[in-house]
Design a protein around this motif. Sequence first.
Motif, PDB file in Angstrom:
ATOM      1  N   GLU A  54      91.571  40.781  68.972  1.00 55.74           N
ATOM      2  CA  GLU A  54      93.313  40.152  69.748  1.00 55.74           C
ATOM      3  C   GLU A  54      91.516  39.256  71.215  1.00 55.74           C
ATOM      4  OE1 GLU A  54      96.586  40.163  71.824  1.00 55.74           O
ATOM      5  OE2 GLU A  54      95.485  41.185  72.104  1.00 55.74           O
ATOM      6  N   THR A  55      91.656  37.829  70.932  1.00 51.40           N
ATOM      7  CA  THR A  55      90.831  37.503  72.412  1.00 51.40           C
ATOM      8  C   THR A  55      91.656  36.478  73.494  1.00 51.40           C
ATOM      9  OG1 THR A  55      88.992  37.583  70.372  1.00 51.40           O
ATOM     10  CG2 THR A  55      88.595  36.074  72.645  1.00 51.40           C
ATOM     11  N   THR A  56      91.561  36.448  74.264  1.00 47.96           N
ATOM     12  CA  THR A  56      91.642  35.653  75.023  1.00 47.96           C
ATOM     13  C   THR A  56      90.918  35.384  76.578  1.00 47.96           C
ATOM     14  OG1 THR A  56      91.751  37.118  77.199  1.00 47.96           O
ATOM     15  CG2 THR A  56      94.278  36.909  75.366  1.00 47.96           C
ATOM     16  N   ILE A  57      91.419  33.625  76.543  1.00 48.15           N
ATOM     17  CA  ILE A  57      89.968  33.392  76.761  1.00 48.15           C
ATOM     18  C   ILE A  57      90.791  31.855  77.964  1.00 48.15           C
ATOM     19  CG2 ILE A  57      88.374  30.852  77.247  1.00 48.15           C
ATOM     20  CD1 ILE A  57      88.090  31.745  74.204  1.00 48.15           C
ATOM     21  N   GLU A  58      90.472  32.135  79.247  1.00 45.09           N
ATOM     22  CA  GLU A  58      91.430  31.387  80.527  1.00 45.09           C
ATOM     23  C   GLU A  58      91.302  30.069  80.366  1.00 45.09           C
ATOM     24  OE1 GLU A  58      92.735  33.286  82.232  1.00 45.09           O
ATOM     25  OE2 GLU A  58      92.303  35.329  80.747  1.00 45.09           O
ATOM     26  N   ALA A  59      92.291  29.584  81.093  1.00 47.39           N
ATOM     27  CA  ALA A  59      92.007  28.505  81.716  1.00 47.39           C
ATOM     28  C   ALA A  59      91.524  27.618  82.434  1.00 47.39           C
ATOM     29  CB  ALA A  59      93.469  27.867  81.759  1.00 47.39           C
ATOM     30  N   GLY A  60      91.231  26.667  82.217  1.00 48.03           N
ATOM     31  CA  GLY A  60      90.441  26.316  82.580  1.00 48.03           C
ATOM     32  C   GLY A  60      88.639  26.349  82.212  1.00 48.03           C
ATOM     33  N   THR A  61      88.587  27.176  81.537  1.00 48.03           N
ATOM     34  CA  THR A  61      87.275  27.826  80.887  1.00 48.03           C
ATOM     35  C   THR A  61      86.821  26.730  79.869  1.00 48.03           C
ATOM     36  OG1 THR A  61      87.600  29.326  79.845  1.00 48.03           O
ATOM     37  CG2 THR A  61      87.005  29.524  81.930  1.00 48.03           C
ATOM     38  N   GLU A  62      84.922  26.574  79.742  1.00 49.51           N
ATOM     39  CA  GLU A  62      84.509  25.679  78.410  1.00 49.51           C
ATOM     40  C   GLU A  62      83.213  26.855  78.071  1.00 49.51           C
ATOM     41  OE1 GLU A  62      81.407  23.022  78.372  1.00 49.51           O
ATOM     42  OE2 GLU A  62      83.483  21.582  79.452  1.00 49.51           O
ATOM     43  N   HIS A  63      83.399  27.321  77.101  1.00 49.76           N
ATOM     44  CA  HIS A  63      82.297  28.199  75.914  1.00 49.76           C
ATOM     45  C   HIS A  63      81.375  27.280  75.216  1.00 49.76           C
ATOM     46  CE1 HIS A  63      84.550  31.544  78.194  1.00 49.76           C
ATOM     47  NE2 HIS A  63      85.807  30.670  78.335  1.00 49.76           N
ATOM     48  N   LEU A  64      80.435  27.753  75.008  1.00 52.50           N
ATOM     49  CA  LEU A  64      79.679  27.487  74.219  1.00 52.50           C
ATOM     50  C   LEU A  64      79.498  28.695  72.785  1.00 52.50           C
ATOM     51  CD1 LEU A  64      76.455  25.523  75.379  1.00 52.50           C
ATOM     52  CD2 LEU A  64      78.395  24.823  74.876  1.00 52.50           C
ATOM     53  N   PHE A  65      79.414  28.104  72.034  1.00 54.76           N
ATOM     54  CA  PHE A  65      79.339  29.833  70.906  1.00 54.76           C
ATOM     55  C   PHE A  65      78.233  29.528  69.687  1.00 54.76           C
ATOM     56  CE2 PHE A  65      83.773  30.875  72.379  1.00 54.76           C
ATOM     57  CZ  PHE A  65      83.560  32.597  73.156  1.00 54.76           C
ATOM     58  N   HIS A  66      78.311  30.008  68.662  1.00 51.61           N
ATOM     59  CA  HIS A  66      77.208  30.000  67.726  1.00 51.61           C
ATOM     60  C   HIS A  66      76.737  31.098  67.129  1.00 51.61           C
ATOM     61  CE1 HIS A  66      73.393  28.659  65.799  1.00 51.61           C
ATOM     62  NE2 HIS A  66      74.514  28.215  64.820  1.00 51.61           N
ATOM     63  N   TYR A  67      78.027  31.503  66.070  1.00 52.17           N
ATOM     64  CA  TYR A  67      77.919  32.630  65.281  1.00 52.17           C
ATOM     65  C   TYR A  67      76.923  33.059  63.823  1.00 52.17           C
ATOM     66  CZ  TYR A  67      81.555  33.703  68.490  1.00 52.17           C
ATOM     67  OH  TYR A  67      82.399  34.233  69.132  1.00 52.17           O
ATOM     68  N   GLN A  68      75.321  33.012  64.505  1.00 57.78           N
ATOM     69  CA  GLN A  68      73.760  32.297  63.561  1.00 57.78           C
ATOM     70  C   GLN A  68      74.533  33.510  62.211  1.00 57.78           C
ATOM     71  OE1 GLN A  68      70.825  32.932  65.696  1.00 57.78           O
ATOM     72  NE2 GLN A  68      70.693  30.842  66.013  1.00 57.78           N
ATOM     73  N   HIS A  69      75.383  34.997  62.574  1.00 59.34           N
ATOM     74  CA  HIS A  69      75.166  35.800  61.289  1.00 59.34           C
ATOM     75  C   HIS A  69      76.279  36.530  61.099  1.00 59.34           C
ATOM     76  CE1 HIS A  69      71.195  36.269  63.430  1.00 59.34           C
ATOM     77  NE2 HIS A  69      71.730  36.326  63.732  1.00 59.34           N
ATOM     78  N   HIS A  70      77.212  35.960  61.975  1.00 57.80           N
ATOM     79  CA  HIS A  70      78.536  35.794  61.252  1.00 57.80           C
ATOM     80  C   HIS A  70      79.404  34.618  60.642  1.00 57.80           C
ATOM     81  CE1 HIS A  70      76.811  38.689  64.069  1.00 57.80           C
ATOM     82  NE2 HIS A  70      78.523  39.909  63.172  1.00 57.80           N
ATOM     83  N   VAL A  71      80.354  34.734  59.888  1.00 55.26           N
ATOM     84  CA  VAL A  71      81.889  33.872  59.699  1.00 55.26           C
ATOM     85  C   VAL A  71      82.884  34.399  60.712  1.00 55.26           C
ATOM     86  CG1 VAL A  71      83.319  32.809  57.995  1.00 55.26           C
ATOM     87  CG2 VAL A  71      80.689  33.364  57.536  1.00 55.26           C
TER      88      VAL A  71
END
Length: 131
Positions: free
Chosen positions: A39-56
């Motif tokens: 269960e993941t929560t991400i706060e309002a007004g934020t920006e995130h870069l993700f790249h799961y090279q090893h996971h689906v």
Amino acid sequence: MIVRSTDEITGTERDVAGTGWRSKRIVLGGDGVGFSFHETTIEAGTEHLFHYQHHVEAVWLVEGEGSLTDLDNDVVYELGPGSMYLLNGHERHRLVVRTRMRMMCVFNPPVTGQEVHDSNGVYPLVAAEVG
């Protein structure tokens, strides 16, 4: 059989946070079932870069709104409650959060629980000890 609640893992080593996000890792690689569930929560007004090279990763958005940009194909998707996205091509992506998002996430291969995103948004591939 495994039965856990988010209340019982809150504040334990399964409760991992970074700048603007928090992930409660309910099922991990050590549970020996071939995936992890968070269960993941991400706060309002934020920006995130993700790249799961090893996971689906599969993500089901339960609460909140924002946009997801597929940085490999320059496509933007609007997200709201009931949206699902699947990163089955290891796509680099940006998440822009307008209102606090709460998501249920599945990773394959499973994570161990202590991974943190590196500067490129990548989780390392770490083998879990089952037990």
